[in-house]
Design an enzyme around this catalytic site. Structure first.
Site, PDB file in Angstrom:
ATOM      1  N   ASP A 223       7.119   1.863  39.819  1.00  0.00           N
ATOM      2  CA  ASP A 223       6.739   0.466  40.051  1.00  0.00           C
ATOM      3  C   ASP A 223       7.252  -0.053  41.386  1.00  0.00           C
ATOM      4  O   ASP A 223       8.100   0.573  42.021  1.00  0.00           O
ATOM      5  CB  ASP A 223       7.324  -0.413  38.943  1.00  0.00           C
ATOM      6  CG  ASP A 223       6.545  -0.275  37.660  1.00  0.00           C
ATOM      7  OD1 ASP A 223       5.370   0.139  37.723  1.00  0.00           O
ATOM      8  OD2 ASP A 223       7.117  -0.580  36.605  1.00  0.00           O
TER       9      ASP A 223
ATOM     10  N   TYR B 246      15.778   9.982  35.190  1.00  0.00           N
ATOM     11  CA  TYR B 246      15.939   8.697  35.871  1.00  0.00           C
ATOM     12  C   TYR B 246      17.410   8.311  35.911  1.00  0.00           C
ATOM     13  O   TYR B 246      18.179   8.644  35.007  1.00  0.00           O
ATOM     14  CB  TYR B 246      15.177   7.591  35.132  1.00  0.00           C
ATOM     15  CG  TYR B 246      13.701   7.542  35.435  1.00  0.00           C
ATOM     16  CD1 TYR B 246      13.231   6.836  36.533  1.00  0.00           C
ATOM     17  CD2 TYR B 246      12.776   8.180  34.615  1.00  0.00           C
ATOM     18  CE1 TYR B 246      11.873   6.767  36.811  1.00  0.00           C
ATOM     19  CE2 TYR B 246      11.404   8.125  34.882  1.00  0.00           C
ATOM     20  CZ  TYR B 246      10.970   7.408  35.984  1.00  0.00           C
ATOM     21  OH  TYR B 246       9.636   7.339  36.263  1.00  0.00           O
TER      22      TYR B 246
END
Lengths: 248, 248
Positions: free
Chosen positions: B54, B112
């Site tokens: 994003d 992540y």
């Protein structure tokens, strides 16, 4: 009431410290915030900084002062200022000082740091915060040469065109370099009684040339003798430079 | 020739990974560069990424692939790409792979990382690179709760509106948290077979609430049962999130 305020800023998105029309500067942003906090100060409150930093240069401990007709204590002023700060600037400390204190005229010295990242390609997370050197470099040569900068010298070879000061004589109390294992960067520090326009960035550029064998290791004493800025050549990029501390 | 390319980027100034008209995106910038290197590719060369990130999300090891009709070896392609990269993106590695390889469809998992800075005020040098939490937080509570995220679960409570995938079942192989003394940050890591839209940022927001006693330490098993995104509430800011590694 006189307030001494220690601030940090990421210099990347500022056109330097000094107020300029139509430019985002540290002094300009601070002046607006302080005058908002004062509400109706009568006449505009002025900010006095310890000195300018150029566009892109960072500060970990820049110092400013201003006078405000208010009873706010140190902690309240700290919160009031920080609540209005943009995200690339913050106040570290607020102290109420006597009227003898002046951010610019009562300094005893300053400490600058320069971060140099290495490796063939620029790390995208370091490009705003370091200078970058992609060629082989021998820190032992820099360690040998950097001590020549210490002491009182005429730094005319290390001042950018455009400087308007009368004397280029300054004293460097301490000049050091180390390799930081955690960040894999070369970190320079300079502590002196004052620094000329672009002086730290020119010293770093000379030291990088020495470390990469583009300049003899004993070239600094010669530069002090020739008093010629063209002999020092380069200027290391602003992105690696930090005003670390101002001494009073 | 199929090239597998591992890239890093500072996501702050990108409108995310995926190409969009009139927006600066990672895919858009890469597509332009690759087509410039190919000169006259006949038809436009397309980039395939391991997945989207994003706006504002960073990558230390995003992976893409593309096909180019050229004899360039891995090292030449690495230099060609990096010579054209903007300063907030760089190529870490280039590998020539077989046509079986697909950056998106042959992944086995992703890792992540989330960096959370603490303290009352945002550090101006961290605002682009961390989330920030100014209230008291107990990492022991987070350590106790985070293990509940491991395993195979329906993550419907942890997916943002707008997700279009068919199943919300994913497996997290490893979820961990530590306090980094050097940076004074809380660092979360999640390694799993796949992640839903905003899933890591929602998990981090829930864990922050647990660590600051706004939510019971045993709330995660309940969230897996209720399958209701409204129960998870917040989404941690994009600035702290890094795609660290893609596994093939």
């Amino acid at each position: 009431m006189r307030y001494k305020v220690t601030i940090a800023y990421d210099g990347t998105d500022f056109a330097g410290f000094q107020m300029q029309p139509n430019e985002r500067t540290v002094e300009g942003v601070l002046t607006k915030i302080v005058n908002k906090i004062a509400k109706n100060p009568g006449k505009r409150i002025q900010i006095f900084g310890s000195g300018r930093t150029d566009a892109g240069v960072h500060a970990l401990g820049q110092v400013v002062h201003f006078d405000m007709n208010t009873q706010m204590n140190e902690d309240n002023m700290l919160h009031a200022l920080n609540s209005m700060m943009p995200l690339d600037m913050s106040v570290k400390k607020v102290e109420i000082v006597s009227e003898d204190f002046h951010a610019r005229f009562t300094t005893h010295g300053k400490r600058y740091m320069y971060r140099l990242s290495l490796g063939e390609f620029v790390d995208p997370f370091k490009r705003r915060y370091t200078g970058h050197w992609k060629f082989p470099i021998d820190i032992k040569l820099i360690k040998a040469a950097i001590k020549d900068l210490e002491g009182t010298h005429d730094f005319s070879s290390f001042v950018a065109a455009g400087s308007t000061v009368k004397s280029n004589v300054r004293t460097i109390y301490e000049a050091s370099v180390r390799f930081d294992d955690a960040t894999q960067e070369i970190v320079f520090e300079f502590y002196g009684n004052g620094f000329l326009y672009n002086m730290v960035r020119i010293m770093v550029a000379v030291l990088i040339e020495i470390g990469s064998k583009r300049r003899p290791v004993d070239d600094i004493p010669r530069l002090f003798q020739v008093l010629d800025r063209n002999e020092a050549r380069g200027t290391a990029p602003a992105s690696g430079l930090y005003l670390k501390k101002v001494y009073y």
